[in-house]
Design a protein around this motif. Structure first.
Motif: not given
Lengths: 197, 205
Positions: A27-30, B53-66, B21-28
């Motif tokens: 929310k802060l980011e937005a 999608k063609r690569m088998g791992h769809f990324i919906d960029y607009q729905k990503i949270n940073s 294994p491992g995670k990354v922040r959505g901001v990328v």
């Protein structure tokens, strides 16, 4: 409560707190994004090296650049070459703020614009984090002030001329009256002389 | 002919990448999307989404949270999808990396630590942890007077395209902190070339 279930409860609480914080961050980011989009004046935030980190949309219009041609660039790039940017740096570092300083900026199309600059240091825990800069375009205002000044000077010159002419007219009228009076007296004397002869 | 790993990728390789294994922040993903929108518009971003999608791992960029965490492999899949969608070379991926800090909210929040080169070098490990749950970053060589330093990234081996992106990214951070018109960065050691870690050498005038 067994140690195992206590641990699970704590983990659940920690996860819940983390989710709340995450939501707050989102929310802060937005809010921050919306605020920078909204700002109706040209504002930017620079780091201590004067690299622009954030800028309002209005600054795009002022500098005739896209936001990506502004962010990441040094503020110095938007000043004319002959401008003493180091002096400005020194001033803001010493005074911590600048108010209504008139300077020229250089747009992308190389056009120069006159702006009134406001700047403020951002300090956190006694450490300088960066500066806020705001620019008000006073080019049109200065142009109008100049035109107004020129009109006033023109009117003053005109007034001097007309007043001068007026005074001259009064002088001439007085001289005319005097001359008419003298002519009348001369006529009187002449007619008296003719009568006595 | 020498194989360029950036050009060729199999389905098995994609799965291997995704399962890292491992995670990354959505901001990328946000920064990737912002760059594509800037360069290629909405149609360009749709093209990239189709590619993921063609690569088998769809990324919906607009729905990503940073601030949310996502599988680290997805980060590389995003870069590969972008590269494949537009036929980009290393140069464009490097520029995308260089652009990312300009729009990253995490960079803007953390930049308060990058107020001097010395301080930045001290804060670099903390910085990495804000973005990745795997790997670590350090500064084993720091010679400010001689105008060079090395940033080392260890424990992360996913795909060479990430190294290209990171080069551009690190250069932008250096450009924010080092007061020099000419800063150069080179990856002098790379895990994908058999070295034990990635070393990025910075030189400036």
């Amino acid at each position: 409560m067994s140690p195992g279930s206590k641990k699970k409860r704590l983990e659940k609480e920690s996860f819940f707190r983390e989710q709340l914080l995450l939501n707050d961050l989102i929310k802060l980011e937005a809010y921050i994004k919306a605020f920078w989009q909204f700002l109706p004046i040209a504002v930017c935030y620079v780091n201590p090296a004067f690299n622009i980190l954030e800028a309002s949309k209005t600054l795009e219009v002022l500098l005739n650049c896209t936001i990506m041609e502004i962010i990441g660039h040094n503020l110095k790039e938007f000043f004319p070459r002959e401008f003493d940017f180091e002096a400005l740096e020194k001033e803001i570092k010493e005074k911590k703020k600048i108010t209504q300083k008139e300077i020229e900026l250089l747009r992308k199309d190389k056009k120069r614009i006159l702006v009134s600059v406001f700047a403020l240091s951002r300090i956190e825990d006694r450490v300088l984090m960066g500066y806020f800069f705001a620019f008000l375009d006073i080019t049109e205002r200065k142009k109008m002030e100049k035109e107004l000044r020129e009109r006033i000077e023109e009117l003053e010159r005109f007034q001097k001329l007309t007043v001068g002419r007026e005074l001259k007219m009064v002088e001439l009228k007085q001289a005319l009256k005097k001359a008419q009076k003298e002519i009348l007296e001369l006529r009187k004397k002449l007619s008296q002389k003719v009568k006595t002869q | 002919m020498k194989k360029n790993p950036l050009n060729e990728i199999t389905k098995e390789e994609i799965e291997r990448i995704f399962e890292t294994p491992g995670k990354v922040r959505g901001v990328v993903f946000f920064t990737d999307a912002k760059y594509i929108l800037e360069k290629k518009g909405k149609e360009g971003l749709e093209k990239v989404k189709e590619e993921t999608k063609r690569m088998g791992h769809f990324i919906d960029y607009q729905k990503i949270n940073s601030f949310e965490w996502y599988p680290v492999g997805l980060r590389v899949i995003s870069l590969l999808a972008i590269k494949r969608a537009f036929g980009w070379s290393e140069k464009e991926i490097f520029e995308m990396g260089n652009y990312a800090p300009k729009v990253s909210i995490i960079v803007k929040l953390l930049l308060k630590y990058f107020i001097s080169l010395k301080r930045s070098v001290q804060e670099v490990p903390r910085y990495w942890r804000k973005h990745y749950t795997i790997g670590k970053i350090s500064c084993p060589e720091f010679h400010e007077d001689e105008k060079w330093l090395v940033i080392r990234v260890e424990g992360i081996k996913i795909h060479p395209i990430l190294c290209v992106h990171l080069r551009g990214y690190f250069l932008r951070i250096a450009q924010y902190v080092i007061k020099s018109k000419k800063i150069e960065i080179k990856e002098v050691k790379c895990i994908h070339r058999g070295d034990p870690y990635h070393d990025f050498l910075f030189n400036w005038e």
